[in-house]
Scaffold this active site. Structure first.
Site, PDB file in Angstrom:
ATOM      1  N   LYS A 175      -7.908   1.368  -1.251  1.00 48.05           N
ATOM      2  CA  LYS A 175      -7.986   0.071  -0.576  1.00 48.05           C
ATOM      3  C   LYS A 175      -9.414  -0.434  -0.475  1.00 48.05           C
ATOM      4  O   LYS A 175      -9.648  -1.636  -0.505  1.00 48.05           O
ATOM      5  CB  LYS A 175      -7.337   0.133   0.810  1.00 48.05           C
ATOM      6  CG  LYS A 175      -5.831   0.287   0.724  1.00 48.05           C
ATOM      7  CD  LYS A 175      -5.119  -0.077   2.002  1.00 48.05           C
ATOM      8  CE  LYS A 175      -3.616  -0.099   1.759  1.00 48.05           C
ATOM      9  NZ  LYS A 175      -2.824  -0.428   2.927  1.00 48.05           N
ATOM     10  N   LYS A 217       2.265   1.852  -7.926  1.00 46.58           N
ATOM     11  CA  LYS A 217       3.387   1.832  -6.993  1.00 46.58           C
ATOM     12  C   LYS A 217       3.682   0.399  -6.536  1.00 46.58           C
ATOM     13  O   LYS A 217       2.769  -0.429  -6.453  1.00 46.58           O
ATOM     14  CB  LYS A 217       3.144   2.761  -5.799  1.00 46.58           C
ATOM     15  CG  LYS A 217       2.235   2.214  -4.725  1.00 46.58           C
ATOM     16  CD  LYS A 217       2.443   2.928  -3.381  1.00 46.58           C
ATOM     17  CE  LYS A 217       1.690   2.160  -2.287  1.00 46.58           C
ATOM     18  NZ  LYS A 217       2.288   2.085  -1.007  1.00 46.58           N
ATOM     19  N   LYS A 227       3.056  -3.783  -0.852  1.00 50.32           N
ATOM     20  CA  LYS A 227       3.051  -5.070  -0.165  1.00 50.32           C
ATOM     21  C   LYS A 227       1.750  -5.801  -0.409  1.00 50.32           C
ATOM     22  O   LYS A 227       1.693  -7.016  -0.338  1.00 50.32           O
ATOM     23  CB  LYS A 227       3.156  -4.840   1.345  1.00 50.32           C
ATOM     24  CG  LYS A 227       4.472  -4.336   1.782  1.00 50.32           C
ATOM     25  CD  LYS A 227       4.574  -4.542   3.286  1.00 50.32           C
ATOM     26  CE  LYS A 227       5.392  -3.478   3.935  1.00 50.32           C
ATOM     27  NZ  LYS A 227       4.670  -2.784   5.002  1.00 50.32           N
TER      28      LYS A 227
HETATM   29  P1  ATP Z   1       0.579  -1.249   1.214  1.00 43.78           P
HETATM   30  O1  ATP Z   1       0.833  -0.982  -0.226  1.00 43.78           O
HETATM   31  O2  ATP Z   1       0.089  -2.606   1.533  1.00 43.78           O
HETATM   32  O3  ATP Z   1      -0.214  -0.150   1.882  1.00 43.78           O
HETATM   33  P2  ATP Z   1       3.206  -0.371   1.552  1.00 43.78           P
HETATM   34  O4  ATP Z   1       3.998  -1.159   0.607  1.00 43.78           O
HETATM   35  O5  ATP Z   1       2.785   1.031   1.182  1.00 43.78           O
HETATM   36  O6  ATP Z   1       1.973  -1.210   1.952  1.00 43.78           O
HETATM   37  P3  ATP Z   1       3.783   0.541   4.249  1.00 43.78           P
HETATM   38  O7  ATP Z   1       4.127  -0.250   5.434  1.00 43.78           O
HETATM   39  O8  ATP Z   1       2.387   1.068   4.206  1.00 43.78           O
HETATM   40  O9  ATP Z   1       4.010  -0.319   2.920  1.00 43.78           O
HETATM   41  O10 ATP Z   1       4.812   1.734   4.054  1.00 43.78           O
HETATM   42  C1  ATP Z   1       6.029   1.923   4.743  1.00 43.78           C
HETATM   43  C2  ATP Z   1       6.760   3.101   4.149  1.00 43.78           C
HETATM   44  O11 ATP Z   1       7.194   2.800   2.809  1.00 43.78           O
HETATM   45  C3  ATP Z   1       5.910   4.378   4.016  1.00 43.78           C
HETATM   46  O12 ATP Z   1       6.703   5.494   4.384  1.00 43.78           O
HETATM   47  C4  ATP Z   1       5.571   4.440   2.570  1.00 43.78           C
HETATM   48  O13 ATP Z   1       5.371   5.778   2.136  1.00 43.78           O
HETATM   49  C5  ATP Z   1       6.806   3.852   1.927  1.00 43.78           C
HETATM   50  N1  ATP Z   1       6.500   3.254   0.629  1.00 43.78           N
HETATM   51  C6  ATP Z   1       5.620   2.271   0.394  1.00 43.78           C
HETATM   52  N2  ATP Z   1       5.588   1.934  -0.905  1.00 43.78           N
HETATM   53  C7  ATP Z   1       6.487   2.732  -1.518  1.00 43.78           C
HETATM   54  C8  ATP Z   1       6.940   2.852  -2.862  1.00 43.78           C
HETATM   55  N3  ATP Z   1       6.453   2.085  -3.821  1.00 43.78           N
HETATM   56  N4  ATP Z   1       7.908   3.762  -3.140  1.00 43.78           N
HETATM   57  C9  ATP Z   1       8.422   4.544  -2.170  1.00 43.78           C
HETATM   58  N5  ATP Z   1       8.047   4.477  -0.873  1.00 43.78           N
HETATM   59  C10 ATP Z   1       7.100   3.587  -0.537  1.00 43.78           C
END
Ligand code: ATP
Ligand code: LTN
Length: 332
Positions: free
Chosen positions: A111, A197, A200
């Site tokens: 990040k 991955k 968001k």
């Molecule tokens: P950012 O990428 O902005 O950090 P994020 O998409 O990872 O956000 P979070 O709110 O940080 O979203 O994550 C919420 C949950 O979703 C966490 O348990 C995280 O491990 C899971 N998660 C996030 N992205 C993935 C993905 N691509 N595949 C599987 N699990 C995910």
């Protein structure tokens, strides 16, 4: 009874990775364990947020937790900042974790480098100390089990190290948690860039599938998903990231093994259509429930208030225990 805690940031749009990697597991866990789930708004502000947007996203996230099937009668659903004990314990843990440990966290490295050349120089200090707050979120509920996607594995390992160090310095105080990472779809990849991955916080609108997107847009995104040119369906993330991602999404949505599913296809087209249909099938009821909830803000408000009360009761006790173990003078 096993205690469970997990959290999701109230930022951006909740996507299929969040759902398959985390939220769906939470909904299953609530019936077997004593479960706490929260919108981690204090984590969201490690990068700058628009206040109005943060408020509405937090409310939407809470509605989403209920919509994915979390029952406020069965588990505790709350907003992290409503339980101020998290930040109090976080300070104690910041003084337990080392600078070197925080510096090695890949999420911080990813990040901070995303912010351009100035990188680490200009990111907030909160982004750096974030894992201590996450450790506090978990340890404050004496959680044994933390259902998360694969990207959080390293933070969970650090949380255990912090708890172990705290216990060895001050006596047995904190419970050591374990990560519960799903076997399938622990890392859902971006449909356009299948080596990244689904996230968001990237701008990949075509590669990320929002769980509240309309079904025709979901179908379109799957149709355009990046695969490769040889049309061989194989479950092998190194050789075929795009195809393997589709197989693992389809597997997770239909409760089948992606490796076995691969045998059913000899072309990409039908695999894309089936993956889209399976995802739409799983998401449609979630979409309906969320719409109902957002049209009844009073009910959502009651759920959030009750969650804060239940969570605070547990959290306050752990903070008192930790402060007393560290030698803080009690207030008579
Ligand atoms: P950012 O990428 O902005 O950090 P994020 O998409 O990872 O956000 P979070 O709110 O940080 O979203 O994550 C919420 C949950 O979703 C966490 O348990 C995280 O491990 C899971 N998660 C996030 N992205 C993935 C993905 N691509 N595949 C599987 N699990 C995910
Ligand atoms: N760091 C996590 C969100 C998060 C979390 C938690 C997950 C904050 N506190 C406690 C599990 C338990 C993320 O970025 N996905």
């Amino acid at each position: 009874m096993t205690r469970v805690l997990s959290g999701i940031q109230p930022t951006g749009d909740i996507h299929l990775g969040n759902y398959l990697g985390a939220l769906r597991q939470w909904a299953l866990d609530q019936h077997e364990h004593d479960s706490f789930y929260c919108a981690v708004d204090l984590h969201a502000v490690t990068v700058q947020q628009d206040p109005q947007e943060l408020r509405s996203k937090t409310l939407e996230t809470m509605a989403t937790l209920v919509a994915v099937g979390l029952d406020p009668e069965v588990c505790t659903l709350f907003v992290q900042s409503h339980v101020p004990y998290h930040t109090e314990l976080s300070w104690l843990l910041e003084c337990t974790v080392s600078f070197g440990e925080l510096r090695r966290m890949t999420q911080f490295k990813d990040k901070s480098t995303k912010q351009g050349d100035a990188g680490q120089e200009h990111v907030s200090a909160g982004l750096f100390t974030y894992p201590a707050l996450m450790a506090a979120d978990i340890l404050i509920y004496d959680a044994d089990r933390v259902p998360v996607g694969d990207d959080q594995r390293q933070h969970l390992e650090l949380t255990r190290d912090i708890a172990e160090r705290f216990n060895s310095r001050y006596g047995d105080t904190l419970v050591l948690p374990s990560a519960a990472i799903p076997k399938i779809a622990a890392r859902v990849m971006d449909l356009q860039e299948p080596t990244n991955k689904m996230s968001k916080s990237t701008d990949s609108a075509a590669g990320s599938v929002g769980i509240f997107e309309d079904t025709s847009s979901i179908a379109k995104k799957f149709k355009r998903a990046v695969t490769d040119s040889d049309n061989e369906v194989l479950f092998d993330f190194d050789a075929k990231p795009g195809v393997s991602n589709l197989l693992s999404i389809l597997g997770a949505a239909t409760d089948r093994d992606p490796e076995i599913l691969a045998n059913d296809y000899d072309q990409y087209g039908p695999l894309k259509t089936d993956a889209a249909d399976a995802v739409i099938n799983v998401l449609e009821p979630v979409q309906q429930r969320r719409a109902e909830l957002l049209s009844d803000p009073a009910e959502l408000g009651r759920i959030i208030a009750r969650g804060a009360e239940k969570a605070s009761e547990v959290a306050s006790q752990t903070v008192h225990r930790a402060k007393s173990a560290m030698g803080f003078l009690p207030l008579k």
